[in-house]
Design a protein around this motif. Sequence first.
Motif, mmCIF file in Angstrom:
data_model
loop_
_atom_site.group_PDB
_atom_site.id
_atom_site.type_symbol
_atom_site.label_atom_id
_atom_site.label_comp_id
_atom_site.label_asym_id
_atom_site.label_seq_id
_atom_site.Cartn_x
_atom_site.Cartn_y
_atom_site.Cartn_z
ATOM 1 N N GLY A 98 -37.678 -19.227 -89.982
ATOM 2 C CA GLY A 98 -38.489 -19.702 -91.093
ATOM 3 C C GLY A 98 -38.036 -21.040 -91.631
ATOM 4 N N GLN A 99 -36.758 -21.377 -91.414
ATOM 5 C CA GLN A 99 -36.221 -22.666 -91.847
ATOM 6 C C GLN A 99 -36.320 -23.732 -90.751
ATOM 7 O OE1 GLN A 99 -32.313 -22.323 -94.016
ATOM 8 N NE2 GLN A 99 -32.552 -20.152 -93.505
ATOM 9 N N GLY A 100 -36.956 -23.385 -89.629
ATOM 10 C CA GLY A 100 -37.029 -24.324 -88.521
ATOM 11 C C GLY A 100 -35.731 -24.449 -87.757
ATOM 12 N N LEU A 101 -34.904 -23.418 -87.815
ATOM 13 C CA LEU A 101 -33.609 -23.427 -87.130
ATOM 14 C C LEU A 101 -33.595 -22.315 -86.087
ATOM 15 C CD1 LEU A 101 -31.368 -23.965 -90.286
ATOM 16 C CD2 LEU A 101 -31.979 -25.683 -88.558
ATOM 17 N N GLU A 102 -34.512 -22.440 -85.135
ATOM 18 C CA GLU A 102 -34.705 -21.380 -84.149
ATOM 19 C C GLU A 102 -33.464 -21.121 -83.304
ATOM 20 O OE1 GLU A 102 -38.697 -23.545 -84.739
ATOM 21 O OE2 GLU A 102 -36.583 -24.132 -84.435
ATOM 22 N N GLN A 103 -32.588 -22.110 -83.207
ATOM 23 C CA GLN A 103 -31.381 -21.917 -82.394
ATOM 24 C C GLN A 103 -30.468 -20.842 -82.976
ATOM 25 O OE1 GLN A 103 -31.864 -24.359 -84.545
ATOM 26 N NE2 GLN A 103 -30.016 -25.519 -85.050
ATOM 27 N N TYR A 104 -30.633 -20.537 -84.270
ATOM 28 C CA TYR A 104 -29.830 -19.504 -84.926
ATOM 29 C C TYR A 104 -30.638 -18.228 -85.160
ATOM 30 C CZ TYR A 104 -26.911 -23.589 -85.902
ATOM 31 O OH TYR A 104 -26.149 -24.741 -85.793
ATOM 32 N N CYS A 105 -31.733 -18.060 -84.441
ATOM 33 C CA CYS A 105 -32.608 -16.880 -84.584
ATOM 34 C C CYS A 105 -31.790 -15.595 -84.648
ATOM 35 C CB CYS A 105 -33.576 -16.831 -83.407
ATOM 36 S SG CYS A 105 -34.647 -15.385 -83.367
#
Length: 347
Positions: A98-105
Amino acid sequence: MSGYAAQSFEAALAPYQFMRRDLRADDVALDILYCGVCHSDVHSVRNEWGGASFPMVPGHEIIGRVTDVGASVTRFRAGNVVGVGCMVDSCQHCSPCGQGLEQYCDDGATMTYNAVDRHDGTPTYGGYSDRTVVSDRFVLAIPDGLALEGAAPLLCAGITTWSPLRHWKVGKESKVAVVGLGGLGHMALKLASALGAEVTLFTRSPGKEEDARRLGAHHVVLSTDEAQMTAEKGRFNLILDTVPFVHDLNPYTQTLGLDGTLVLLGQIGPVGPDMSSVPLVMGRRAVAGSLIGGIAETQEMLDFCGRHGIVSDVEVIRMQDINTAYERMLRSDVKYRFVIDMASMKA
């Protein structure tokens, strides 16, 4: 599809035929033009991090031309030049996503290769191939005017260094140091300098000074020279450590100023030798880590590079020379990134 794969952790990469999925409604299909060669490709195919699944088609610095799009795709059309980086999917509903930090999904991002598609359970295969199919959410627009071969490594080496520079708000008043001058290090110098920071390179090699200054370093410090290191004590707001193997962090933490942070980008795994907490406690300093970057900040980085004319320094190779390139990369015999011209697959 035609590509190159490792059949085991002991095997050289060799030609491999495989299937990709049919186009889904939100997918983009592309012909791959260039694919960068990352140090993590070597770690992965040799199973140095564990969890390797074979056959493995590596490659996550992909530049391609769109050939088709799914029915619901509106951002791209056939003929667009696009990029695909380290990820091809994520859960899309957790807090990091949701924060645009998909690498930390929270559910684990689906990596471009050596992963499993979260929708149909098939293995993901990377960019050492002629074509690929990717969800449009994970496809990036490449600005006009960038040399495409030089743009490929931006999708890993570029975003890996850009993300911490932005997170720690580097700008004109910042003093940034970079440890190591390789694929990551040379991008860190270029990007930090373009952001307006005063940039220093820490290196063990005196012969790298000329190149470091060309790439954007204002100062070069020989990290094996105790007097030079002492002179840097308490100076830096941010240190980007790009060294991809175990090394002593203690000399560098002492060069951080109050509230300074050393960010680990290159070494994945144990940190040795024992690190003293004294400089951390006495200066409210920190040692942190950072992983690639989200899709929104990757597009931001690409747009920034487009405005400033920034690409990676590359050596273009044929697909057939990939095993030699791996050995050269392990000897640091490249300035500063190998990129495969996928047209060589047709040769």
